[in-house]
Design a protein around this motif. Structure first.
Motif, PDB file in Angstrom:
ATOM      1  N   HIS A 126       0.799  -1.218   0.000  1.00  0.00           N
ATOM      2  CA  HIS A 126       0.000   0.000   0.000  1.00  0.00           C
ATOM      3  C   HIS A 126       0.840   1.280   0.000  1.00  0.00           C
ATOM      4  O   HIS A 126       0.312   2.345  -0.336  1.00  0.00           O
ATOM      5  CB  HIS A 126      -0.941   0.008   1.209  1.00  0.00           C
ATOM      6  CG  HIS A 126      -1.919  -1.118   1.187  1.00  0.00           C
ATOM      7  ND1 HIS A 126      -2.045  -2.033   2.211  1.00  0.00           N
ATOM      8  CD2 HIS A 126      -2.814  -1.503   0.238  1.00  0.00           C
ATOM      9  CE1 HIS A 126      -2.979  -2.914   1.905  1.00  0.00           C
ATOM     10  NE2 HIS A 126      -3.457  -2.620   0.710  1.00  0.00           N
ATOM     11  N   VAL A 127       2.120   1.192   0.350  1.00  0.00           N
ATOM     12  CA  VAL A 127       2.970   2.378   0.390  1.00  0.00           C
ATOM     13  C   VAL A 127       4.182   2.231  -0.527  1.00  0.00           C
ATOM     14  O   VAL A 127       4.420   3.056  -1.404  1.00  0.00           O
ATOM     15  CB  VAL A 127       3.446   2.671   1.832  1.00  0.00           C
ATOM     16  CG1 VAL A 127       4.349   3.914   1.850  1.00  0.00           C
ATOM     17  CG2 VAL A 127       2.264   2.860   2.764  1.00  0.00           C
ATOM     18  N   PHE A 128       4.932   1.160  -0.342  1.00  0.00           N
ATOM     19  CA  PHE A 128       6.201   1.034  -1.059  1.00  0.00           C
ATOM     20  C   PHE A 128       6.005   0.836  -2.563  1.00  0.00           C
ATOM     21  O   PHE A 128       6.770   1.365  -3.362  1.00  0.00           O
ATOM     22  CB  PHE A 128       7.032  -0.108  -0.495  1.00  0.00           C
ATOM     23  CG  PHE A 128       7.406   0.053   0.956  1.00  0.00           C
ATOM     24  CD1 PHE A 128       7.227   1.260   1.619  1.00  0.00           C
ATOM     25  CD2 PHE A 128       7.958  -1.007   1.668  1.00  0.00           C
ATOM     26  CE1 PHE A 128       7.575   1.405   2.954  1.00  0.00           C
ATOM     27  CE2 PHE A 128       8.309  -0.871   2.990  1.00  0.00           C
ATOM     28  CZ  PHE A 128       8.108   0.336   3.644  1.00  0.00           C
ATOM     29  N   VAL A 129       4.990   0.076  -2.967  1.00  0.00           N
ATOM     30  CA  VAL A 129       4.762  -0.150  -4.396  1.00  0.00           C
ATOM     31  C   VAL A 129       4.400   1.152  -5.120  1.00  0.00           C
ATOM     32  O   VAL A 129       5.001   1.469  -6.154  1.00  0.00           O
ATOM     33  CB  VAL A 129       3.699  -1.239  -4.628  1.00  0.00           C
ATOM     34  CG1 VAL A 129       3.207  -1.206  -6.074  1.00  0.00           C
ATOM     35  CG2 VAL A 129       4.278  -2.616  -4.307  1.00  0.00           C
ATOM     36  N   PRO A 130       3.426   1.950  -4.632  1.00  0.00           N
ATOM     37  CA  PRO A 130       3.145   3.216  -5.328  1.00  0.00           C
ATOM     38  C   PRO A 130       4.367   4.137  -5.409  1.00  0.00           C
ATOM     39  O   PRO A 130       4.587   4.795  -6.432  1.00  0.00           O
ATOM     40  CB  PRO A 130       2.034   3.847  -4.476  1.00  0.00           C
ATOM     41  CG  PRO A 130       1.393   2.713  -3.779  1.00  0.00           C
ATOM     42  CD  PRO A 130       2.480   1.713  -3.520  1.00  0.00           C
ATOM     43  N   VAL A 131       5.164   4.178  -4.338  1.00  0.00           N
ATOM     44  CA  VAL A 131       6.349   5.025  -4.339  1.00  0.00           C
ATOM     45  C   VAL A 131       7.374   4.508  -5.341  1.00  0.00           C
ATOM     46  O   VAL A 131       7.957   5.274  -6.128  1.00  0.00           O
ATOM     47  CB  VAL A 131       6.960   5.091  -2.926  1.00  0.00           C
ATOM     48  CG1 VAL A 131       8.347   5.735  -2.958  1.00  0.00           C
ATOM     49  CG2 VAL A 131       6.037   5.875  -1.996  1.00  0.00           C
ATOM     50  N   ALA A 132       7.608   3.191  -5.336  1.00  0.00           N
ATOM     51  CA  ALA A 132       8.576   2.608  -6.267  1.00  0.00           C
ATOM     52  C   ALA A 132       8.155   2.831  -7.714  1.00  0.00           C
ATOM     53  O   ALA A 132       8.986   3.145  -8.576  1.00  0.00           O
ATOM     54  CB  ALA A 132       8.734   1.111  -5.980  1.00  0.00           C
ATOM     55  N   CYS A 133       6.863   2.690  -7.992  1.00  0.00           N
ATOM     56  CA  CYS A 133       6.380   2.914  -9.364  1.00  0.00           C
ATOM     57  C   CYS A 133       6.541   4.374  -9.767  1.00  0.00           C
ATOM     58  O   CYS A 133       6.894   4.675 -10.913  1.00  0.00           O
ATOM     59  CB  CYS A 133       4.920   2.483  -9.476  1.00  0.00           C
ATOM     60  SG  CYS A 133       4.666   0.689  -9.398  1.00  0.00           S
ATOM     61  N   HIS A 134       6.288   5.286  -8.841  1.00  0.00           N
ATOM     62  CA  HIS A 134       6.476   6.709  -9.116  1.00  0.00           C
ATOM     63  C   HIS A 134       7.931   7.000  -9.488  1.00  0.00           C
ATOM     64  O   HIS A 134       8.208   7.697 -10.479  1.00  0.00           O
ATOM     65  CB  HIS A 134       6.070   7.521  -7.888  1.00  0.00           C
ATOM     66  CG  HIS A 134       6.422   8.976  -7.966  1.00  0.00           C
ATOM     67  ND1 HIS A 134       5.701   9.890  -8.703  1.00  0.00           N
ATOM     68  CD2 HIS A 134       7.461   9.672  -7.394  1.00  0.00           C
ATOM     69  CE1 HIS A 134       6.258  11.083  -8.586  1.00  0.00           C
ATOM     70  NE2 HIS A 134       7.326  10.983  -7.808  1.00  0.00           N
ATOM     71  N   ILE A 135       8.858   6.448  -8.713  1.00  0.00           N
ATOM     72  CA  ILE A 135      10.279   6.675  -8.988  1.00  0.00           C
ATOM     73  C   ILE A 135      10.667   6.029 -10.316  1.00  0.00           C
ATOM     74  O   ILE A 135      11.409   6.617 -11.116  1.00  0.00           O
ATOM     75  CB  ILE A 135      11.141   6.121  -7.839  1.00  0.00           C
ATOM     76  CG1 ILE A 135      10.828   6.856  -6.535  1.00  0.00           C
ATOM     77  CG2 ILE A 135      12.630   6.243  -8.170  1.00  0.00           C
ATOM     78  CD1 ILE A 135      11.448   6.212  -5.310  1.00  0.00           C
ATOM     79  N   ALA A 136      10.167   4.812 -10.562  1.00  0.00           N
ATOM     80  CA  ALA A 136      10.515   4.095 -11.800  1.00  0.00           C
ATOM     81  C   ALA A 136      10.021   4.841 -13.031  1.00  0.00           C
ATOM     82  O   ALA A 136      10.611   4.729 -14.113  1.00  0.00           O
ATOM     83  CB  ALA A 136       9.932   2.681 -11.764  1.00  0.00           C
ATOM     84  N   ARG A 137       8.955   5.604 -12.889  1.00  0.00           N
ATOM     85  CA  ARG A 137       8.451   6.419 -14.007  1.00  0.00           C
ATOM     86  C   ARG A 137       9.294   7.674 -14.224  1.00  0.00           C
ATOM     87  O   ARG A 137       9.084   8.414 -15.177  1.00  0.00           O
ATOM     88  CB  ARG A 137       7.016   6.852 -13.740  1.00  0.00           C
ATOM     89  CG  ARG A 137       5.975   5.745 -13.783  1.00  0.00           C
ATOM     90  CD  ARG A 137       4.580   6.350 -13.742  1.00  0.00           C
ATOM     91  NE  ARG A 137       3.564   5.326 -13.585  1.00  0.00           N
ATOM     92  CZ  ARG A 137       2.979   5.019 -12.428  1.00  0.00           C
ATOM     93  NH1 ARG A 137       3.320   5.666 -11.322  1.00  0.00           N
ATOM     94  NH2 ARG A 137       2.061   4.073 -12.361  1.00  0.00           N
ATOM     95  N   GLY A 138      10.214   7.931 -13.319  1.00  0.00           N
ATOM     96  CA  GLY A 138      11.018   9.144 -13.411  1.00  0.00           C
ATOM     97  C   GLY A 138      10.509  10.274 -12.556  1.00  0.00           C
ATOM     98  O   GLY A 138      10.968  11.418 -12.686  1.00  0.00           O
TER      99      GLY A 138
END
Length: 276
Positions: A126-138
């Motif tokens: 619920h927290v780490f996945v959205p953050v990781a995806c945000h970073i991976a998108r740049g």
């Protein structure tokens, strides 16, 4: 292509790893997801840090590393993103981050602050996945957090020089899948104090008087098989991470045992090198 790695103590039985991967792929279908390990001993901060510290630099800069160990949010266990050496580590402020960054100064440390985020026992999803995806998108870190200066510091065990440079006293910091035990004594430290002298490695009642660069370095292939050392014999070597490791040649922790069981060695136990 962006990469997200996963390191957790979830094991393989439950739904947690699958749910994380499925959610990442639903958000970023083209992402590469790499499992580093899901067999970290439960809540074992030092073990998690040892594995990540020795693997992250093999990935391209810009890789995002989700750390799923002791991640439940509390006033003493904040959720963070730490940028180190061009890599992004997403996890909790439980000491893993400081151990990873013990030799490299973090470029940024951000406390995750996402409005309307669900508070649950499954922070990885619920927290780490959205953050990781945000970073991976740049995406910028400032969008998902605010600067943070309260990184929890855990100190790694440090070997000690004693007897006027005649001895190095270290500790076991990791036990691998084969039962091999890794000490915190680095090859560079050993060589700095050896000065060409003979030595003996003492671990409980065990003594080893040679260090090899490979596991089969213990074998003298000029001898016939009945006369030479081989499977079941204890050895020391400089492992691929540059630490002194004690092993049983061709051991199997699930059958005959490994160095940890056969030599009676556990995490934090003392290992001493005496120069003769």
């Amino acid at each position: 292509m962006a990469i997200i790695t996963l390191t957790t103590d979830f094991g393989q039985k439950d739904h947690f790893v699958g749910a994380i991967k499925g959610t990442i792929l639903s958000n970023l279908p083209e992402i590469d997801i790499v499992d580093i390990s899901h067999k970290i001993s439960p809540f074992h901060i030092q073990e998690c840090a040892y594995i990540l510290k020795n693997v992250y630099s093999a990935f391209p800069k810009g890789t995002v590393h989700i750390i799923g160990v002791d991640s439940e949010l509390s006033p003493e266990n904040e959720h963070l993103v730490v940028q180190v050496d061009g890599h992004f580590f997403v996890g909790a402020n439980n000491g893993v981050m400081s151990l990873i960054a013990s030799e490299v100064e973090p470029e940024k440390i951000m406390e995750i602050n996402i409005p309307q985020t669900e508070v649950s026992s499954f922070a990885e999803l619920h927290v780490f996945v959205p953050v990781a995806c945000h970073i991976a998108r740049g995406g910028k870190l400032e969008v998902i957090g605010r600067p943070f200066d309260g990184l929890k510091i855990l100190k790694e065990f440090q070997p000690r020089i004693t007897n006027d440079g005649q001895s190095i006293v270290g500790n076991i910091i990791y036990i691998d899948n084969y039962g091999n035990v890794i000490t915190n004594i680095q090859k560079s430290l050993f060589e700095a104090y050896r000065n060409g002298r003979d030595f003996e490695i003492i671990a409980r009642t065990n003594k080893i008087k040679a260090i090899h660069n490979t596991y089969n370095g213990i074998i003298n292939f000029n001898l016939g098989k009945p006369q030479r050392k081989g499977p079941g014999d204890a050895l020391a070597l400089f492992n691929s991470a540059g630490f002194v490791e004690l092993a049983i040649y061709k051991s199997d922790l699930n059958s005959v045992g490994g160095a940890s069981t056969l030599l009676g060695l556990n995490y934090r136990d003392t290992v001493t090198i005496n120069f003769l």
